[in-house]
Design an enzyme around this catalytic site. Structure first.
Site, PDB file in Angstrom:
ATOM      1  N   ASP A   1       2.223   8.787  -0.018  1.00 25.83           N
ATOM      2  CA  ASP A   1       1.506   8.171   1.100  1.00 25.83           C
ATOM      3  C   ASP A   1       0.490   9.185   1.615  1.00 25.83           C
ATOM      4  OD1 ASP A   1       0.853   6.448   3.411  1.00 25.83           O
ATOM      5  OD2 ASP A   1       2.676   5.387   2.808  1.00 25.83           O
TER       6      ASP A   1
ATOM      7  N   HIS B   1      -3.381   4.332   1.410  1.00 26.80           N
ATOM      8  CA  HIS B   1      -2.254   5.257   1.644  1.00 26.80           C
ATOM      9  C   HIS B   1      -2.305   6.454   0.689  1.00 26.80           C
ATOM     10  CE1 HIS B   1      -0.035   2.943   4.678  1.00 26.80           C
ATOM     11  NE2 HIS B   1      -0.461   1.864   4.042  1.00 26.80           N
TER      12      HIS B   1
ATOM     13  N   GLU C   1      -2.437  -2.409   2.966  1.00 25.57           N
ATOM     14  CA  GLU C   1      -3.249  -1.743   3.987  1.00 25.57           C
ATOM     15  C   GLU C   1      -4.317  -0.819   3.385  1.00 25.57           C
ATOM     16  OE1 GLU C   1       0.039  -1.601   7.562  1.00 25.57           O
ATOM     17  OE2 GLU C   1       0.113   0.012   6.082  1.00 25.57           O
TER      18      GLU C   1
HETATM   19  C1  ACM Z   1       3.874  -1.915   4.689  1.00 24.35           C
HETATM   20  O1  ACM Z   1       4.702  -2.006   5.611  1.00 24.35           O
HETATM   21  N1  ACM Z   1       2.680  -1.378   4.916  1.00 24.35           N
HETATM   22  C2  ACM Z   1       4.168  -2.396   3.364  1.00 24.35           C
END
Ligand code: ACM
Length: 551
Positions: A180, A251, A325
């Site tokens: 991440d 991420h 995201e």
């Molecule tokens: C997530 O909670 N961004 C998969």
């Protein structure tokens, strides 16, 4: 002696035809039929250590012996456990995994001391089992837990411990969120800077991102390739598959900090980026270029080698590529990204992400593997072989199942266990919705809107634990337990519709189960609320009020 009604998750059927008993003693022998080696080893190393039972090898028909056998006329993970005076205890599984789940039930029948690592009672007291016959089989195939080991690193020993805890709850998929913005946690030999640079940050935000507090200690850690092999093998010995997640193309700031050429360097100075020290959705995403694809293929070649398709569970062939995201602002601003978009003849940036996902769907399929991603991968068109983790509610999962894709249901409104479990002021660093033990118990993973054929596409369910505010073992235990026990029962047991579920009965079984958790050393949330040292006064969370949308 535990009554079978105290089993958790609840079995399909228990019969008590007579009231005879069988004692397990020093003299009890173990006969392990073909294919039952994992359970044979586990019984000796775990139950044997807890209860000082040698379980010496013996003949199949030893009086009052313990027998393990595979009978493939039973469904794969099903088992039958019979205790019969004179004959002994027999676990028959439809597969080696079924035998193993039967052994987990046997452990519960032996009482909470069976969950310790060494005996605490005087030697020689017989361990007595009541005569009975238990028939059991899981409702769902994918019964999972996602651990985010990226935001806060989880030391290897803790991962192994969670595998033991999962096994005790008959959970069979560990989804490891390995990368991440805040850290890259798996050694990649070909690209060493992913861990020399990407696995640590110089400081960390304490609490929600709006909190003014910082922990000025460097935070980091990663699993060496041998650590990963050990985790995968340990999981496989417990019939648990490990699904690795490399979260791309969003991420990814830790990877970009390590290799600035992976970022959109025509938009931002990627050489100035460091591993992120706070939380939220990060604009610094991977550049959608052929160079990035090649780099990730090299990463994934090593990942596939570390996570073999045949280790642990039928789901070990899955590789999670995130996809959640991923803000598209840098792609919109980047001449290189726009040139790629035009060259590929794509309509927009969502289609560019779909191209990226589609590339790896083909790449993984060609290697006998399956891609799974968060439900954003539906946007811009879902790649043909991809499966979906439905997290932004149930809609993504429903759409994917209707389109014939496999789905794992893990909506944030219900099974994000980083969310607070009570509305009171004492919850440590409260974030998200209030999701009580009862809420999780009443979660229904298979949407009623699906036809039976579409519902077959729901592989199962998992709880997700994001680790922004769970920085150590005790905090992780507190968020996971007891709610993961409820999720385990939802995934395993054939429960009625949510409103008809016997939560009071589940709570009664939890009384027995809390004793097991205590013996296991799990720092769970007590039913009456956090103990003084489980509170975190003064650390800002971000509670969300009201009823979650999309229930
Ligand atoms: C997530 O909670 N961004 C998969």
């Amino acid at each position: 002696m535990t009554s079978p009604t105290e089993l958790l998750p609840a079995p399909s059927a228990v019969e008590r035809p007579r009231d005879g008993t069988v004692d397990l003693t020093d003299a009890t022998t173990l006969w392990a039929g073909p294919g039952t080696g994992t359970t044979e080893r586990w019984l000796r190393s775990t139950l044997g250590a807890a209860l000082r039972l040698p379980l010496r090898p013996g003949p199949e028909h030893a009086p009052d012996g313990l027998r393990l056998r595979v009978d493939d006329t039973l469904p794969p993970e099903a088992y039958r456990l019979t205790v019969e005076a004179g004959t002994g205890t027999e676990i028959t599984g439809g597969s080696p995994a079924g035998v193993f789940w039967g052994a987990q039930t046997l452990r519960q029948l032996l009482g909470p001391d069976a969950f310790r690592r060494a005996p605490v009672r005087p030697h020689g007291r017989p361990l007595r089992l009541a005569e009975q016959r238990i028939e059991d089989a899981p409702r769902l195939r994918w019964r999972g837990l996602m651990l985010d080991v990226a935001r806060h690193f989880m030391p290897k020993d803790d991962v192994l411990r969670h595998l033991d805890l999962m096994a005790a709850h008959k959970l069979n998929v560990l989804h490891l969120h390995l990368t991440d913005d805040q850290g890259w946690r798996v050694e990649i030999r070909r690209h060493p800077r992913l861990t020399t640079i990407g696995s640590w940050r110089s400081r960390t935000k304490i609490g929600h991102r709006a909190s003014p507090l910082w922990d000025d200690r460097p935070h980091g850690g990663f699993y060496t390739q041998d650590d990963i092999r050990e985790i995968v093998a340990y999981a496989a010995d417990r019939h648990i598959g490990v699904v690795p997640e490399i979260d791309v193309p969003g991420h990814s700031q830790a990877a970009i900090a390590a290799y600035p050429e992976l970022g959109n360097s025509d938009v931002v100075d990627t050489t100035a980026l460091t591993v992120w020290d706070t939380w939220g959705i990060n604009p610094n995403v991977l550049a959608p270029t052929d160079t990035t694809l090649r780099f990730l293929e090299e990463v994934l070649e090593e990942v596939l080698d570390l996570f073999p398709a045949d280790a642990g569970s039928p789901f070990s062939s899955f590789v999670h590529l995130g996809g959640d995201e991923c803000p598209k602002d840098q792609w919109r601003a980047s001449p290189a990204a726009q040139e790629q978009l035009s060259r590929l003849g794509l309509a927009d940036e969502d289609a560019l992400q779909a191209w990226f996902t589609g590339h790896f769907d083909r790449w993984l399929t060609a290697r006998g593997r399956r891609l799974i991603g968060w439900d954003e991968i539906l946007e811009g068109g879902l790649a043909p072989g991809a499966a979906v983790s439905s997290w932004r509610g149930r809609a993504g999962g429903i759409a994917a199942a209707r389109a014939g894709h496999d789905v794992v249901m893990c909506p944030e409104q219900q099974v994000y266990l980083d969310h607070r479990q009570d509305a009171g002021p004492d919850e440590p660093v409260p974030i998200g919705y209030v999701r009580t033990l009862e809420d999780v118990y009443r979660f229904e993973p298979v949407p009623a809107e699906l036809t039976p054929e579409q519902a077959e596409r729901v592989l199962g369910t998992q709880a997700n634990l994001w680790s922004e505010v769970t920085e150590d073992r005790a905090r992780v235990d507190y968020q996971l337990y007891p709610r993961l026990c409820a999720l385990a029962e939802v995934a395993w047991s054939a429960l009625p519709a949510p409103e008809e579920r016997d939560f009071a009965g589940f709570e009664r079984r939890m009384d027995a189960h809390y004793r097991r958790l205590a013996a296991l050393g799990v720092a769970h949330r007590p039913p009456a609320g956090p103990l003084p040292w489980q509170k975190r006064p003064g650390v800002l969370g971000r509670p969300i009020d009201g009823t979650p949308p999309n229930r």
